[in-house]
Design a protein around this motif. Sequence first.
Motif, short mmCIF file in Angstrom:
data_model
loop_
_atom_site.label_atom_id
_atom_site.label_comp_id
_atom_site.label_asym_id
_atom_site.label_seq_id
_atom_site.Cartn_x
_atom_site.Cartn_y
_atom_site.Cartn_z
N ASP A 212 32.96 42.81 42.98
CA ASP A 212 33.90 41.79 42.54
C ASP A 212 33.33 41.02 41.36
O ASP A 212 34.01 40.78 40.36
N PHE A 213 32.07 40.65 41.45
CA PHE A 213 31.42 39.86 40.41
C PHE A 213 31.34 40.64 39.09
O PHE A 213 31.76 40.14 38.04
N SER B 296 32.93 43.28 38.12
CA SER B 296 34.19 43.82 37.60
C SER B 296 34.84 42.88 36.59
O SER B 296 35.74 43.27 35.87
N ARG B 297 34.36 41.66 36.52
CA ARG B 297 34.86 40.70 35.53
C ARG B 297 34.20 40.89 34.16
O ARG B 297 34.62 40.28 33.18
N MET B 298 33.16 41.71 34.11
CA MET B 298 32.43 41.95 32.87
C MET B 298 33.19 42.93 31.98
O MET B 298 33.89 43.82 32.48
N ASP B 299 33.01 42.78 30.69
CA ASP B 299 33.65 43.67 29.73
C ASP B 299 33.15 45.11 29.94
O ASP B 299 31.96 45.33 30.10
N THR C 84 35.23 48.52 35.26
CA THR C 84 36.50 48.65 35.96
C THR C 84 36.22 48.86 37.44
O THR C 84 35.41 49.71 37.81
N ARG C 85 36.89 48.11 38.26
CA ARG C 85 36.73 48.28 39.71
C ARG C 85 37.58 49.44 40.18
O ARG C 85 38.77 49.50 39.88
N SER D 41 24.08 41.68 38.63
CA SER D 41 24.61 41.57 40.00
C SER D 41 23.53 41.12 40.97
O SER D 41 23.79 40.36 41.88
#
Length: 60
Positions: free
Chosen positions: A18-19, A21-24, A27-28, A55
Amino acid sequence: SKKPHRVDITFHHERNADFVSRMDGVTRISDCTVRIQKDSYDAAYRYLRFVIKISNAFAG
Protein backbone atom coordinates in the motif's frame (compact mmCIF):
# COMPACT_ATOMS: atom_id res chain seq x y z
CA SER A 1 10.86 -1.79 -30.29
CA LYS A 2 12.32 -2.70 -26.91
CA LYS A 3 10.11 -4.23 -24.29
CA PRO A 4 10.12 -2.55 -20.90
CA HIS A 5 11.63 -4.46 -17.99
CA ARG A 6 9.22 -5.47 -15.28
CA VAL A 7 9.90 -6.51 -11.68
CA ASP A 8 7.26 -7.69 -9.23
CA ILE A 9 7.76 -7.44 -5.46
CA THR A 10 5.62 -9.42 -3.03
CA PHE A 11 5.71 -8.13 0.53
CA HIS A 12 4.81 -10.06 3.66
CA HIS A 13 2.51 -7.25 4.77
CA GLU A 14 -0.19 -5.49 2.78
CA ARG A 15 0.77 -2.15 4.36
CA ASN A 16 4.14 -2.22 2.57
CA ALA A 17 2.51 -2.72 -0.84
CA ASP A 18 0.00 0.00 0.00
CA PHE A 19 2.77 2.41 0.96
CA VAL A 20 5.04 1.91 -2.07
CA SER A 21 2.15 1.79 -4.56
CA ARG A 22 1.88 5.57 -4.10
CA MET A 23 5.38 5.99 -5.57
CA ASP A 24 5.90 6.98 -9.18
CA GLY A 25 6.37 3.97 -11.44
CA VAL A 26 4.91 1.45 -8.97
CA THR A 27 1.61 -0.31 -9.72
CA ARG A 28 -0.23 -2.45 -7.21
CA ILE A 29 -1.26 -5.78 -8.75
CA SER A 30 -2.57 -7.63 -5.66
CA ASP A 31 -2.92 -7.17 -1.90
CA CYS A 32 0.80 -7.69 -1.22
CA THR A 33 2.38 -7.41 -4.69
CA VAL A 34 3.50 -4.37 -6.67
CA ARG A 35 5.03 -4.05 -10.14
CA ILE A 36 7.85 -1.77 -11.25
CA GLN A 37 8.27 -1.13 -14.96
CA LYS A 38 11.29 0.68 -16.40
CA ASP A 39 13.00 1.02 -19.79
CA SER A 40 16.13 -0.94 -18.83
CA TYR A 41 17.05 -3.79 -16.54
CA ASP A 42 19.49 -1.52 -14.70
CA ALA A 43 16.83 1.11 -14.04
CA ALA A 44 14.33 -1.54 -12.89
CA TYR A 45 16.88 -3.12 -10.54
CA ARG A 46 17.97 0.21 -9.05
CA TYR A 47 14.35 1.24 -8.48
CA LEU A 48 13.56 -2.18 -6.96
CA ARG A 49 16.31 -1.66 -4.37
CA PHE A 50 15.08 1.88 -3.68
CA VAL A 51 11.47 0.75 -3.21
CA ILE A 52 12.50 -2.03 -0.81
CA LYS A 53 14.67 0.36 1.21
CA ILE A 54 11.86 2.92 1.43
CA SER A 55 9.31 0.30 2.45
CA ASN A 56 11.60 -1.02 5.18
CA ALA A 57 12.31 2.45 6.51
CA PHE A 58 8.78 3.84 6.54
CA ALA A 59 6.21 1.06 6.34
CA GLY A 60 8.14 -1.53 8.37
